[in-house]
Write a protein that holds these residues in place. Structure first.
Motif, PDB file in Angstrom:
ATOM      1  N   LEU A 154      43.008  35.291  46.445  1.00  0.00           N
ATOM      2  CA  LEU A 154      42.697  35.990  45.190  1.00  0.00           C
ATOM      3  C   LEU A 154      41.344  36.262  45.497  1.00  0.00           C
ATOM      4  CD1 LEU A 154      44.529  33.932  42.311  1.00  0.00           C
ATOM      5  CD2 LEU A 154      45.261  36.317  43.295  1.00  0.00           C
ATOM      6  N   HIS A 155      40.895  37.669  45.030  1.00  0.00           N
ATOM      7  CA  HIS A 155      39.653  38.060  44.928  1.00  0.00           C
ATOM      8  C   HIS A 155      39.320  38.416  43.826  1.00  0.00           C
ATOM      9  CE1 HIS A 155      39.705  37.782  49.573  1.00  0.00           C
ATOM     10  NE2 HIS A 155      40.612  38.189  49.424  1.00  0.00           N
ATOM     11  N   GLU A 156      37.887  38.481  43.447  1.00  0.00           N
ATOM     12  CA  GLU A 156      37.432  39.105  42.095  1.00  0.00           C
ATOM     13  C   GLU A 156      37.575  40.647  42.406  1.00  0.00           C
ATOM     14  OE1 GLU A 156      33.412  38.246  41.424  1.00  0.00           O
ATOM     15  OE2 GLU A 156      33.505  36.265  41.652  1.00  0.00           O
ATOM     16  N   GLY A 157      38.013  41.181  41.280  1.00  0.00           N
ATOM     17  CA  GLY A 157      38.349  42.577  41.273  1.00  0.00           C
ATOM     18  C   GLY A 157      39.856  42.948  41.474  1.00  0.00           C
ATOM     19  N   ASP A 158      40.620  41.912  41.977  1.00  0.00           N
ATOM     20  CA  ASP A 158      42.157  42.151  42.223  1.00  0.00           C
ATOM     21  C   ASP A 158      42.721  42.278  40.738  1.00  0.00           C
ATOM     22  OD1 ASP A 158      41.814  41.705  44.673  1.00  0.00           O
ATOM     23  OD2 ASP A 158      42.562  39.707  45.018  1.00  0.00           O
ATOM     24  N   GLN A 159      43.865  43.054  40.744  1.00  0.00           N
ATOM     25  CA  GLN A 159      44.700  43.249  39.644  1.00  0.00           C
ATOM     26  C   GLN A 159      45.767  42.383  39.659  1.00  0.00           C
ATOM     27  OE1 GLN A 159      46.590  47.068  38.789  1.00  0.00           O
ATOM     28  NE2 GLN A 159      45.703  47.001  36.596  1.00  0.00           N
ATOM     29  N   VAL A 160      46.020  41.543  38.615  1.00  0.00           N
ATOM     30  CA  VAL A 160      47.116  40.724  38.553  1.00  0.00           C
ATOM     31  C   VAL A 160      48.342  40.842  37.357  1.00  0.00           C
ATOM     32  CG1 VAL A 160      45.966  38.722  39.661  1.00  0.00           C
ATOM     33  CG2 VAL A 160      45.649  39.051  37.363  1.00  0.00           C
ATOM     34  N   VAL A 161      49.406  40.487  37.513  1.00  0.00           N
ATOM     35  CA  VAL A 161      50.313  40.654  36.266  1.00  0.00           C
ATOM     36  C   VAL A 161      51.023  39.219  36.083  1.00  0.00           C
ATOM     37  CG1 VAL A 161      52.356  41.653  35.809  1.00  0.00           C
ATOM     38  CG2 VAL A 161      50.951  42.856  37.176  1.00  0.00           C
ATOM     39  N   PHE A 162      51.018  38.807  34.792  1.00  0.00           N
ATOM     40  CA  PHE A 162      51.633  37.620  34.339  1.00  0.00           C
ATOM     41  C   PHE A 162      52.618  37.941  33.262  1.00  0.00           C
ATOM     42  CE2 PHE A 162      47.033  36.414  35.249  1.00  0.00           C
ATOM     43  CZ  PHE A 162      47.299  35.387  36.207  1.00  0.00           C
ATOM     44  N   CYS A 163      53.584  36.930  33.393  1.00  0.00           N
ATOM     45  CA  CYS A 163      54.603  37.054  32.408  1.00  0.00           C
ATOM     46  C   CYS A 163      54.416  36.455  31.004  1.00  0.00           C
ATOM     47  CB  CYS A 163      55.959  36.479  32.727  1.00  0.00           C
ATOM     48  SG  CYS A 163      56.574  37.257  34.265  1.00  0.00           S
ATOM     49  N   GLY A 164      54.315  37.308  29.823  1.00  0.00           N
ATOM     50  CA  GLY A 164      53.921  36.837  28.534  1.00  0.00           C
ATOM     51  C   GLY A 164      54.845  36.755  27.614  1.00  0.00           C
ATOM     52  N   MET A 165      54.894  36.198  26.542  1.00  0.00           N
ATOM     53  CA  MET A 165      55.840  36.169  25.645  1.00  0.00           C
ATOM     54  C   MET A 165      56.327  37.400  24.872  1.00  0.00           C
ATOM     55  SD  MET A 165      56.482  32.948  25.399  1.00  0.00           S
ATOM     56  CE  MET A 165      57.413  32.550  24.131  1.00  0.00           C
ATOM     57  N   GLN A 166      55.514  38.532  25.040  1.00  0.00           N
ATOM     58  CA  GLN A 166      55.687  39.591  24.490  1.00  0.00           C
ATOM     59  C   GLN A 166      55.941  40.785  25.718  1.00  0.00           C
ATOM     60  OE1 GLN A 166      53.410  37.997  22.408  1.00  0.00           O
ATOM     61  NE2 GLN A 166      55.071  37.448  20.957  1.00  0.00           N
ATOM     62  N   GLY A 167      55.854  40.484  26.919  1.00  0.00           N
ATOM     63  CA  GLY A 167      56.145  41.265  27.812  1.00  0.00           C
ATOM     64  C   GLY A 167      55.040  41.003  28.971  1.00  0.00           C
ATOM     65  N   PRO A 168      54.830  42.009  29.982  1.00  0.00           N
ATOM     66  CA  PRO A 168      53.998  41.524  31.195  1.00  0.00           C
ATOM     67  C   PRO A 168      52.482  41.857  30.592  1.00  0.00           C
ATOM     68  CG  PRO A 168      55.044  43.622  31.363  1.00  0.00           C
ATOM     69  CD  PRO A 168      55.519  43.143  30.165  1.00  0.00           C
ATOM     70  N   ILE A 169      51.439  40.895  31.320  1.00  0.00           N
ATOM     71  CA  ILE A 169      49.855  40.851  30.675  1.00  0.00           C
ATOM     72  C   ILE A 169      49.578  41.428  32.113  1.00  0.00           C
ATOM     73  CG2 ILE A 169      48.090  39.568  30.310  1.00  0.00           C
ATOM     74  CD1 ILE A 169      49.945  37.675  28.976  1.00  0.00           C
ATOM     75  N   VAL A 170      48.757  42.691  32.229  1.00  0.00           N
ATOM     76  CA  VAL A 170      48.146  42.865  33.649  1.00  0.00           C
ATOM     77  C   VAL A 170      46.384  42.911  33.130  1.00  0.00           C
ATOM     78  CG1 VAL A 170      47.687  45.035  34.827  1.00  0.00           C
ATOM     79  CG2 VAL A 170      49.823  44.821  33.690  1.00  0.00           C
ATOM     80  N   THR A 171      45.824  42.330  34.117  1.00  0.00           N
ATOM     81  CA  THR A 171      44.428  42.143  33.905  1.00  0.00           C
ATOM     82  C   THR A 171      43.923  42.073  35.429  1.00  0.00           C
ATOM     83  OG1 THR A 171      42.583  40.624  32.920  1.00  0.00           O
ATOM     84  CG2 THR A 171      44.618  39.627  33.930  1.00  0.00           C
ATOM     85  N   THR A 172      42.447  42.243  35.146  1.00  0.00           N
ATOM     86  CA  THR A 172      41.528  42.152  36.634  1.00  0.00           C
ATOM     87  C   THR A 172      41.071  40.950  36.621  1.00  0.00           C
ATOM     88  OG1 THR A 172      41.484  44.564  36.379  1.00  0.00           O
ATOM     89  CG2 THR A 172      40.049  43.352  37.873  1.00  0.00           C
ATOM     90  N   ILE A 173      40.814  40.158  37.868  1.00  0.00           N
ATOM     91  CA  ILE A 173      40.186  39.012  37.939  1.00  0.00           C
ATOM     92  C   ILE A 173      38.647  39.272  37.902  1.00  0.00           C
ATOM     93  CG2 ILE A 173      39.799  37.185  39.534  1.00  0.00           C
ATOM     94  CD1 ILE A 173      42.412  37.469  40.452  1.00  0.00           C
ATOM     95  N   ARG A 174      37.901  38.689  37.049  1.00  0.00           N
ATOM     96  CA  ARG A 174      36.389  38.941  36.830  1.00  0.00           C
ATOM     97  C   ARG A 174      35.757  37.875  37.602  1.00  0.00           C
ATOM     98  NH1 ARG A 174      35.586  39.831  30.406  1.00  0.00           N
ATOM     99  NH2 ARG A 174      35.983  37.425  30.678  1.00  0.00           N
ATOM    100  N   ALA A 175      36.200  36.511  37.588  1.00  0.00           N
ATOM    101  CA  ALA A 175      35.423  35.659  38.294  1.00  0.00           C
ATOM    102  C   ALA A 175      36.479  34.423  38.845  1.00  0.00           C
ATOM    103  CB  ALA A 175      34.350  35.002  37.520  1.00  0.00           C
TER     104      ALA A 175
END
Length: 79
Positions: A37-58
């Motif tokens: 994993l690197h800072e700035g990578d986009q990751v997707v997690f499974c959430g209770m209401q659907g997928p959570i898409v975020t970018t790694i800040r640190a």
């Protein structure tokens, strides 16, 4: 043993905890099983209401050899 190992280009990790840390915001504690994993990578997690898409800040890592459990100091017994 080397013949049984397989390297996958995808990141595999297990989410341990999601918490809010003052000054940092929402943080996710994970155990990285495979990948990088690197800072700035986009990751997707499974959430209770659907997928959570975020970018790694640190990327925050604990200090080496630091005890992560809470230490309980025994109180002096007065008798």
């Amino acid at each position: 043993m080397e013949k049984k190992l397989m390297v996958v280009s995808e990141v595999q990790c297990t989410v341990l905890e999601v918490k809010v840390i003052e000054g940092l915001g929402t943080t996710i504690d994970v155990v990285l099983v495979n990948g990088v994993l690197h800072e700035g990578d986009q990751v997707v997690f499974c959430g209770m209401q659907g997928p959570i898409v975020t970018t790694i800040r640190a990327l925050l890592t604990p200090h080496p050899m630091k005890e992560l459990r809470v230490k309980v100091v025994p109180q002096n017994k007065q008798g």
